[in-house]
Scaffold this active site. Structure first.
Site, PDB file in Angstrom:
ATOM      1  N   ASN A  45       0.847  -1.194   0.000  1.00 40.87           N
ATOM      2  CA  ASN A  45       0.000   0.000   0.000  1.00 40.87           C
ATOM      3  C   ASN A  45       0.879   1.238   0.000  1.00 40.87           C
ATOM      4  O   ASN A  45       1.919   1.271   0.664  1.00 40.87           O
ATOM      5  CB  ASN A  45      -0.893   0.036   1.240  1.00 40.87           C
ATOM      6  CG  ASN A  45      -2.167  -0.738   1.060  1.00 40.87           C
ATOM      7  OD1 ASN A  45      -2.372  -1.420   0.070  1.00 40.87           O
ATOM      8  ND2 ASN A  45      -3.036  -0.630   2.037  1.00 40.87           N
ATOM      9  N   ASP A  84       0.334   3.884   1.507  1.00 43.72           N
ATOM     10  CA  ASP A  84       0.319   4.561   2.811  1.00 43.72           C
ATOM     11  C   ASP A  84       1.237   3.904   3.839  1.00 43.72           C
ATOM     12  O   ASP A  84       1.366   4.385   4.947  1.00 43.72           O
ATOM     13  CB  ASP A  84      -1.098   4.657   3.371  1.00 43.72           C
ATOM     14  CG  ASP A  84      -1.712   3.305   3.705  1.00 43.72           C
ATOM     15  OD1 ASP A  84      -1.079   2.258   3.424  1.00 43.72           O
ATOM     16  OD2 ASP A  84      -2.827   3.290   4.245  1.00 43.72           O
ATOM     17  N   LYS A 134      -2.572   6.864   8.049  1.00 46.12           N
ATOM     18  CA  LYS A 134      -4.009   6.882   7.771  1.00 46.12           C
ATOM     19  C   LYS A 134      -4.632   8.250   8.029  1.00 46.12           C
ATOM     20  O   LYS A 134      -5.676   8.566   7.493  1.00 46.12           O
ATOM     21  CB  LYS A 134      -4.738   5.843   8.644  1.00 46.12           C
ATOM     22  CG  LYS A 134      -4.267   4.422   8.430  1.00 46.12           C
ATOM     23  CD  LYS A 134      -4.726   3.887   7.112  1.00 46.12           C
ATOM     24  CE  LYS A 134      -4.385   2.417   6.964  1.00 46.12           C
ATOM     25  NZ  LYS A 134      -4.736   1.887   5.674  1.00 46.12           N
TER      26      LYS A 134
END
Length: 183
Positions: free
Chosen positions: A18, A20, A157
């Site tokens: 990912n 992130d 996040k």
């Protein structure tokens, strides 16, 4: 075009993560291990903490390993899903995938229906695809799940997460991209 590029460059595995996850880096030891063992799909997991209860967990279903995300859990089983003694690990979304799975298009990804309520009260549906759900496409004997150290999973996040990473609490080495606490 991708198949040609992969085969011409003798690429056997892809590392996928990912965007992130600031802790995501290719681990040459893991890569060497899965190449030696002829693993087709490898997922890095970390031990679940109370802060991670919503993270995707691995379950065995119909003789296959499957990724179970919170949005897929019926309401009556959510507390069970939050139990970190029952679901001890969760998916970091650091994956090593053998190129033959890409070339043969043998990966099946779940579309996850995730209803949400916006700050203004509007109800919306977010459709998600978890790359880790492709694990169910591969026979168990060709799958490896490796529990890694927490420094391989550092998700951003929220804005607060990014501020923490940018603070002087962390030292991000340009050479190894490993995240370590500053003194």
């Amino acid at each position: 075009l991708i198949n040609t590029f992969l085969s011409e460059n003798n690429i056997l595995h892809l590392f996928i993560s990912n965007c992130d996850n600031l802790g995501a880096t290719l681990d040459e030891n893991i890569l060497s291990e899965i190449q030696n063992e002829n693993v087709k799909f490898c997922m890095e997991v970390v031990e679940k903490t109370l802060a991670d209860v919503k993270g995707g967990a691995l379950v065995e279903y119909s003789g296959k390993i499957n990724l179970l995300e919170l949005a897929q859990v019926p309401n009556e089983h959510i507390q069970e899903f939050y139990d970190i003694t029952k679901f001890k690990y969760f998916n970091t979304n650091n994956l090593y995938i053998h190129t033959s799975l890409i070339e043969d298009m043998n990966l099946s990804l779940d579309v996850i229906y995730n209803p949400k309520t916006l700050l203004n009260g509007a109800n919306v549906v977010q459709l998600e695809v978890a790359m880790g759900s492709a694990i169910k496409s591969v026979n168990k004997e060709n799958v490896k799940v490796i529990c890694v150290q927490r420094d391989r999973f550092l998700p951003v996040k929220k804005c607060q997460d990014l501020f923490l990473i940018e603070s002087d609490l962390y030292d991000i080495s340009q050479k190894s991209y490993k995240l370590t606490r500053s003194e």
